[in-house]
Structure formats: structure tokens, C-alpha cells
Design an enzyme around this catalytic site. Structure first.
Site, PDB file in Angstrom:
ATOM      1  N   GLY A 160       0.796  -1.220   0.000  1.00 17.50           N
ATOM      2  CA  GLY A 160       0.000   0.000   0.000  1.00 17.50           C
ATOM      3  C   GLY A 160       0.827   1.267   0.000  1.00 17.50           C
ATOM      4  N   GLY A 173      -0.378   4.387   0.319  1.00 16.06           N
ATOM      5  CA  GLY A 173      -1.216   5.487   0.827  1.00 16.06           C
ATOM      6  C   GLY A 173      -0.409   6.339   1.790  1.00 16.06           C
ATOM      7  N   PHE A 174      -1.093   7.077   2.641  1.00 17.70           N
ATOM      8  CA  PHE A 174      -0.400   7.976   3.569  1.00 17.70           C
ATOM      9  C   PHE A 174       0.594   7.224   4.440  1.00 17.70           C
ATOM     10  CE2 PHE A 174      -4.155  10.628   2.706  1.00 17.70           C
ATOM     11  CZ  PHE A 174      -3.543  11.840   2.484  1.00 17.70           C
ATOM     12  N   GLU A 223     -18.750  17.725   3.096  1.00 16.83           N
ATOM     13  CA  GLU A 223     -17.992  18.462   2.073  1.00 16.83           C
ATOM     14  C   GLU A 223     -18.631  18.297   0.699  1.00 16.83           C
ATOM     15  OE1 GLU A 223     -13.747  18.622   4.423  1.00 16.83           O
ATOM     16  OE2 GLU A 223     -13.876  17.251   2.754  1.00 16.83           O
ATOM     17  N   ASP A 264      -5.191   3.013   8.361  1.00 17.98           N
ATOM     18  CA  ASP A 264      -6.607   2.636   8.527  1.00 17.98           C
ATOM     19  C   ASP A 264      -6.800   1.161   8.865  1.00 17.98           C
ATOM     20  OD1 ASP A 264      -7.402   5.179   7.925  1.00 17.98           O
ATOM     21  OD2 ASP A 264      -8.480   4.674   6.084  1.00 17.98           O
ATOM     22  N   GLN A 272      -3.599  11.604   9.653  1.00 19.72           N
ATOM     23  CA  GLN A 272      -2.554  11.843  10.656  1.00 19.72           C
ATOM     24  C   GLN A 272      -2.088  10.573  11.379  1.00 19.72           C
ATOM     25  OE1 GLN A 272      -0.270  13.932  11.682  1.00 19.72           O
ATOM     26  NE2 GLN A 272      -0.776  15.128   9.890  1.00 19.72           N
TER      27      GLN A 272
HETATM   28  C1  LIG Z   1     -13.453  10.833   0.574  1.00 23.91           C
HETATM   29  C2  LIG Z   1     -12.484  10.788   1.710  1.00 23.91           C
HETATM   30  C3  LIG Z   1     -12.136  11.954   2.370  1.00 23.91           C
HETATM   31  C4  LIG Z   1     -11.244  11.933   3.432  1.00 23.91           C
HETATM   32  N1  LIG Z   1     -10.919  13.108   4.044  1.00 23.91           N
HETATM   33  C5  LIG Z   1     -10.025  13.103   5.045  1.00 23.91           C
HETATM   34  C6  LIG Z   1      -9.632  14.320   5.672  1.00 23.91           C
HETATM   35  O1  LIG Z   1     -10.120  15.401   5.305  1.00 23.91           O
HETATM   36  N2  LIG Z   1      -8.694  14.264   6.661  1.00 23.91           N
HETATM   37  C7  LIG Z   1      -8.141  13.081   7.063  1.00 23.91           C
HETATM   38  O2  LIG Z   1      -7.296  13.088   7.939  1.00 23.91           O
HETATM   39  N3  LIG Z   1      -8.499  11.916   6.502  1.00 23.91           N
HETATM   40  C8  LIG Z   1      -9.413  11.901   5.501  1.00 23.91           C
HETATM   41  N4  LIG Z   1      -9.777  10.723   4.908  1.00 23.91           N
HETATM   42  C9  LIG Z   1      -9.185   9.466   5.431  1.00 23.91           C
HETATM   43  C10 LIG Z   1      -7.771   9.260   4.937  1.00 23.91           C
HETATM   44  O3  LIG Z   1      -7.723   9.423   3.543  1.00 23.91           O
HETATM   45  C11 LIG Z   1      -7.335   7.839   5.346  1.00 23.91           C
HETATM   46  O4  LIG Z   1      -7.420   7.730   6.726  1.00 23.91           O
HETATM   47  C12 LIG Z   1      -5.903   7.580   4.894  1.00 23.91           C
HETATM   48  O5  LIG Z   1      -5.837   7.570   3.499  1.00 23.91           O
HETATM   49  C13 LIG Z   1      -5.414   6.249   5.453  1.00 23.91           C
HETATM   50  O6  LIG Z   1      -4.113   6.014   4.979  1.00 23.91           O
HETATM   51  P1  LIG Z   1      -3.622   4.522   4.740  1.00 23.91           P
HETATM   52  O7  LIG Z   1      -2.192   4.605   4.378  1.00 23.91           O
HETATM   53  O8  LIG Z   1      -4.018   3.676   5.870  1.00 23.91           O
HETATM   54  O9  LIG Z   1      -4.500   3.994   3.508  1.00 23.91           O
HETATM   55  P2  LIG Z   1      -4.735   4.597   2.068  1.00 23.91           P
HETATM   56  O10 LIG Z   1      -4.270   5.986   1.971  1.00 23.91           O
HETATM   57  O11 LIG Z   1      -6.153   4.307   1.739  1.00 23.91           O
HETATM   58  O12 LIG Z   1      -3.799   3.703   1.147  1.00 23.91           O
HETATM   59  C14 LIG Z   1      -3.978   2.333   0.983  1.00 23.91           C
HETATM   60  C15 LIG Z   1      -3.234   1.900  -0.263  1.00 23.91           C
HETATM   61  O13 LIG Z   1      -3.211   0.483  -0.308  1.00 23.91           O
HETATM   62  C16 LIG Z   1      -3.441   0.048  -1.629  1.00 23.91           C
HETATM   63  N5  LIG Z   1      -3.986  -1.305  -1.542  1.00 23.91           N
HETATM   64  C17 LIG Z   1      -5.082  -1.708  -0.844  1.00 23.91           C
HETATM   65  N6  LIG Z   1      -5.242  -3.046  -0.957  1.00 23.91           N
HETATM   66  C18 LIG Z   1      -4.224  -3.487  -1.726  1.00 23.91           C
HETATM   67  C19 LIG Z   1      -3.858  -4.770  -2.207  1.00 23.91           C
HETATM   68  N7  LIG Z   1      -4.546  -5.867  -1.887  1.00 23.91           N
HETATM   69  N8  LIG Z   1      -2.773  -4.871  -3.008  1.00 23.91           N
HETATM   70  C20 LIG Z   1      -2.061  -3.750  -3.349  1.00 23.91           C
HETATM   71  N9  LIG Z   1      -2.364  -2.523  -2.913  1.00 23.91           N
HETATM   72  C21 LIG Z   1      -3.419  -2.386  -2.106  1.00 23.91           C
HETATM   73  C22 LIG Z   1      -4.404   1.089  -2.186  1.00 23.91           C
HETATM   74  O14 LIG Z   1      -4.360   1.126  -3.601  1.00 23.91           O
HETATM   75  C23 LIG Z   1      -3.904   2.360  -1.540  1.00 23.91           C
HETATM   76  O15 LIG Z   1      -2.943   3.018  -2.351  1.00 23.91           O
HETATM   77  C24 LIG Z   1     -10.676  10.703   3.842  1.00 23.91           C
HETATM   78  C25 LIG Z   1     -10.997   9.531   3.180  1.00 23.91           C
HETATM   79  C26 LIG Z   1     -11.894   9.563   2.122  1.00 23.91           C
HETATM   80  C27 LIG Z   1     -12.252   8.291   1.403  1.00 23.91           C
END
Ligand SMILES: Cc1cc2nc3c(=O)[nH]c(=O)nc-3n(C[C@H](O)[C@H](O)[C@H](O)COP(=O)(O)OP(=O)(O)OC[C@H]3O[C@@H](n4cnc5c(N)ncnc54)[C@H](O)[C@@H]3O)c2cc1C
Length: 428
Positions: free
Chosen positions: A15, A17-18, A174, A305, A323
Site C-alpha cells: 500500500g 497510501g499515507f 464536504e 486505517d 494523521q
Molecule cells: C473521501 C475521503 C475523504 C477523506 N478526508 C479526510 C480528511 O479530510 N482528513 C483526514 O485526515 N483523513 C481523511 N480521509 C481518510 C484518509 O484518507 C485515510 O485515513 C488515509 O488515506 C489512510 O491512509 P492509509 O495509508 O491507511 O491507507 P490509504 O491511503 O487508503 O492507502 C492504501 C493503499 O493500499 C493500496 N492497496 C489496498 N489493498 C491493496 C492490495 N490488496 N494490493 C495492493 N495494494 C493495495 C491502495 O491502492 C492504496 O494506495 C478521507 C478519506 C476519504 C475516502
């Protein structure tokens, strides 16, 4: 996968993501071999997805190539791959492009939309968790107006111009604010032949307030802002079904709509192999200890997450927000290095930096740990913070210029049906 072993221990991150990016940045200049796998080749800035859905921003201004983020790091490899299974016995990830051995594994797969088991809602509603989904929503909104212009059936026209958003969290609020601004500022100009007063925006919230995770003041002010923009807020109402035409609720209320946006919740995006009942906690998240180690494992971690770290202050884990994800990714980088060097790891402590949401032009609510404020200043703070956390100088510039342009011109120029969205038909 065409990745040779080096002399360094291999850390595989699922992943970008953030959390995954924060971790990869921390590790990639160290003596470890970092392999990041993601099913997309870009990092998606989810907080601004609603602006893509409503034509305020182009999708490429909120996405950034993962390879480019980490191009200067010598010990880093990226593979575009969907991970299908984790084999924790043989330390192997199984993907759609092959298998890869790991010494340390970090699951940073984020979350996915939670339909709470309702397959009809899943089939007919619109989600807004990914860029393709946001583009679908953008197309559908614009197609609806085009269709509304043509139909002579008043009920059909009403349904096409009726937007129902389920969930009064930041995403729902939003999106509703942006739709209300489209109704006011753009529809009358773009569709002079349509009675755009018919356009209705509804938020349905199962509890007694919107922005539940924020202060009472922020919640009340957001409600006030939305009502002034003409958004209808239905509190203490739970949606029970949607068949593509009618939204039913646990009350007498029903809504006829061609667009139901499901922003009512997310759940952890777990991966086969790490789905045993004892590993999963509330919200379908992986139970981790204070070092982000998945329960029962020394060398498998989860962050962001997908991870649920239960503390006295956060008995359901940290909020699913950027965050905690960034902070966990960054600290885990240090802890993996400590683990490799056989030094004691440092427990993770979440530093709450606050929550914010924007309702529209000059309207936002901000809850910082020590200050809470709403209105124009909050809106500037909201914009500054989002620009700051966007990845890439070009993206920041493009978003900033777009915002200034939209502000001055009361416009949203990305209202384009580039890829028409085919609505699913109710065949019952
Ligand atoms: C519409 C929306 C608005 C939001 N607004 C806010 C906000 O204003 N402020 C805030 O703090 N948070 C906000 N969030 C929440 C925030 O975006 C998430 O908490 C954050 O992205 C979590 O980060 P992460 O690294 O856990 O996962 P993510 O950023 O979701 O990244 C997960 C990554 O894993 C990859 N992935 C998943 N499964 C697989 C797999 N099986 N194989 C390969 N790759 C995979 C995905 O492609 C993705 O790139 C919002 C979320 C959404 C949906």
C-alpha cells in the site's frame, strides 16, 4: 517480480497510501531493501476526492506517481501489483504478478467502503473512495442534469435532480456543500432551460448530529452553514435500502433519486491469510500492539486505517484519518530499524493534531486540540493544510491556482463527462 535479493533485510510494504509512503520514505535511505506494492501506480489524496467528483479539480492534481515520490531512494523498488494473499508461514506475499519473499511485512492497505452487508445499496449507490469512483460520480451528476433537461416526466426530472448523501461525516458534509454551490452558482448558467430550483441535496445521518467526531460547536456551525446553502439534513434517520430509484429508511421517509452517494463508513481492507477471527477487531481492522505488530507476529506489522491499536483513550483504535496513518508509518520506520539492530522498539503515541472540514466558500470548521474556530479563517486554515499535505510541487500549484480561479470566478471548470458512467439497471 524481477527483484533481486540484496545483502540487506527485505521489508515489503503493501500500500502506497499515507502510511505506506511515510514508512517507505523513512526506510529507503537505510540499510534495508524496501519493496512497495500497490494496485495503483499513484498515491491518492483522498481528502480532495469530493472536489474531483464535483468538477472543482482534475484527478491528476490529487494523485502522484509512487515511483516519482521515491525516485531518489537507492534501496527502493516499486511494483504495480495487487496482493491477493499473505503466506505468513513461508513469509511470502502472493500477487497478481507473482510471489515475493519478505523478512518484514507491513500491511498498509487502508480501508474500503462499508455497506454493512447490504448488497442492493452496494450495487446501486455511488462510493467515493477512489479516483475512478469520483470520476464516475462526476459523470453521473452531469449526465443527470443533461437527462433532466430532456425528460418531460416531472417525477423523473425530480429524481434526476435529487442528490441523497448517506453519512454526515466530513466526506458527506464536504460533498453536500460543493453540490449546493453548484446548484447556486453553476446550474443556472449552464442550464438556463432547466428549473434548477428543483435540485435538492439531502444528507441522511443515523445519529443526532453531523460531524459526530468533532466538537458540538463545529457540528452545529456546519449544520447552520449547510442549511443556509439549502441542504436538507435528516438526523436520526437510517437508510435501509436503495433499489436504484427509491431510498427507504427506518422511518416513513423515502426519497426518489437517481444518485445515492454512500459515505456512511469504511472498513479495513484486509487481505487473505491475515483474516483469522482473533486478528480482526471492530471495523474489520487488524489488531496491533503498541509497536504496530499484528497480534501473534514479530515481523508482520499493520499501519494506518487497516490497523487497530487499542488504547484507553481510543478503545476502538485511532480514527481512520491521515494523521494517525502518517505518524504510524514514520515511527514504524524507526522501529523496524531498531528491531533489525536488536534494540528495544518505542511504543507508538498518537499526537492528535485536530480535525477539520469545509462546507464551501469561506465556510469551514476546525477543531485543533487547543482552539476551535469556524468561518472564513477556518476555511483559509483548511486550504493551507490541504495544500501542505498534497504530494508534489506541481499538484500544489495546480490546486492553488484552481482554487483561486474558482473563488474569483465562482466556477468549476472540470465539469466534463470524459468517461460516461453507465448506471446499473434494476432488473427485478
Ligand atoms: C473521501 C475521503 C475523504 C477523506 N478526508 C479526510 C480528511 O479530510 N482528513 C483526514 O485526515 N483523513 C481523511 N480521509 C481518510 C484518509 O484518507 C485515510 O485515513 C488515509 O488515506 C489512510 O491512509 P492509509 O495509508 O491507511 O491507507 P490509504 O491511503 O487508503 O492507502 C492504501 C493503499 O493500499 C493500496 N492497496 C489496498 N489493498 C491493496 C492490495 N490488496 N494490493 C495492493 N495494494 C493495495 C491502495 O491502492 C492504496 O494506495 C478521507 C478519506 C476519504 C475516502
Amino acid at each position: 517480480m524481477n527483484i533481486s535479493r540484496t545483502s540487506f533485510p527485505r521489508v515489503v510494504i503493501i500500500g502506497g497510501g499515507f502510511s505506506g509512503i511515510a514508512l517507505a520514505k523513512k526506510l529507503s535511505k537505510q540499510e534495508v531493501q524496501v519493496v512497495l506494492l500497490d494496485k495503483n501506480n499513484y498515491h491518492n489524496f483522498q481528502p480532495l476526492l469530493y472536489q474531483v467528483s464535483t468538477g472543482g479539480l482534475e484527478p491528476d492534481s490529487i494523485a502522484y506517481p509512487i515511483r516519482k515520490i521515491l525516485k531518489d531512494f537507492p534501496n527502493f523498488s516499486f511494483r504495480l501489483a495487487k496482493v491477493n494473499e499473505i503466506d505468513s508461514v513461508n513469509n511470502l506475499v502472493k500477487t497478481d504478478i507473482g510471489e515475493l519473499k519478505f523478512d518484514y511485512l507491513v500491511v498498509a492497505s487502508g480501508s474500503k467502503t462499508n455497506y454493512f452487508g447490504n448488497s442492493e445499496i452496494e450495487k446501486y449507490s455511488m462510493a467515493m473512495k477512489t479516483i475512478p469512483q469520483s470520476l464516475n460520480l462526476r459523470s453521473l451528476i452531469l449526465e443527470n442534469f443533461e437527462e433532466a433537461l430532456l425528460t418531460s416526466d416531472l417525477n423523473e426530472r425530480n429524481a434526476l435532480m435529487n442528490f441523497v448523501i448517506v453519512g454526515g461525516g466530513p466526506t458527506g458534509v464536504e460533498l453536500a456543500g460543493a453540490l449546493a454551490e453548484i446548484k447556486k452558482g453553476i446550474l443556472p448558467k449552464d442550464y438556463p432551460d432547466l428549473d434548477t430550483r428543483l435540485a435538492q441535496i439531502h444528507i441522511i445521518q443515523s445519529s443526532d448530529c453531523i460531524l459526530k467526531g468533532m466538537s458540538d460547536k463545529a457540528s452545529a456551525k456546519a449544520e447552520d452553514f449547510l442549511e443556509k446553502l439549502g441542504v436538507n439534513i435528516w438526523k436520526n434517520v437510517r437508510v435501509t435500502n436503495y433499489d436504484g430509484k427509491t431510498v427507504t429508511t427506518n422511518t416513513d421517509l423515502t426519497f426518489e433519486t437517481a444518485t445515492l452517494v454512500w459515505a456512511a463508513g469504511v472498513k479495513g481492507a484486509t487481505i487473505k491469510g491475515l483474516e483469522a477471527e482473533e486478528l480482526i477487531t471492530r471495523g474489520n481492522r487488524l489488531l496491533v500492539n503498541e509497536f504496530n505488530q499484528v497480534k501473534g507476529y514479530n515481523h508482520i506489522f499493520a499501519i494506518g486505517d487497516i490497523a487497530s491499536m487499542i488504547t484507553d483513550e481510543f478503545p476502538n483504535g485511532f480514527p481512520m484519518m491521515a494523521q494517525p496513518a502518517i505518524q504510524q508509518g514514520s515511527q514504524l520506520g524507526d522501529n523496524i530499524l531498531k528491531l533489525i539492530e536488536q534494540k528495544p522498539m518505542v511504543p507508538f503515541v498518537y499526537k492528535d493534531k485536530g480535525v477539520m472540514a469545509t462546507i464551501g466558500r469561506n465556510k469551514a470548521v476546525v477543531d485543533l486540540p487547543k482552539f476551535k474556530f469556524q468561518g472564513v479563517f477556518a476555511w483559509y486554515v483548511w486550504m493551507f493544510v490541504h495544500l501542505f499535505f498534497l504530494i508534489g510541487f506541481r499538484n500544489r500549484m495546480v490546486v492553488f491556482i484552481n482554487w483561486v480561479y474558482n473563488y474569483v470566478r465562482f466556477d468549476r471548470e472540470a465539469r466534463l463527462i470524459i468517461r460516461p458512467f453507465k448506471k446499473k439497471l434494476n432488473t427485478k
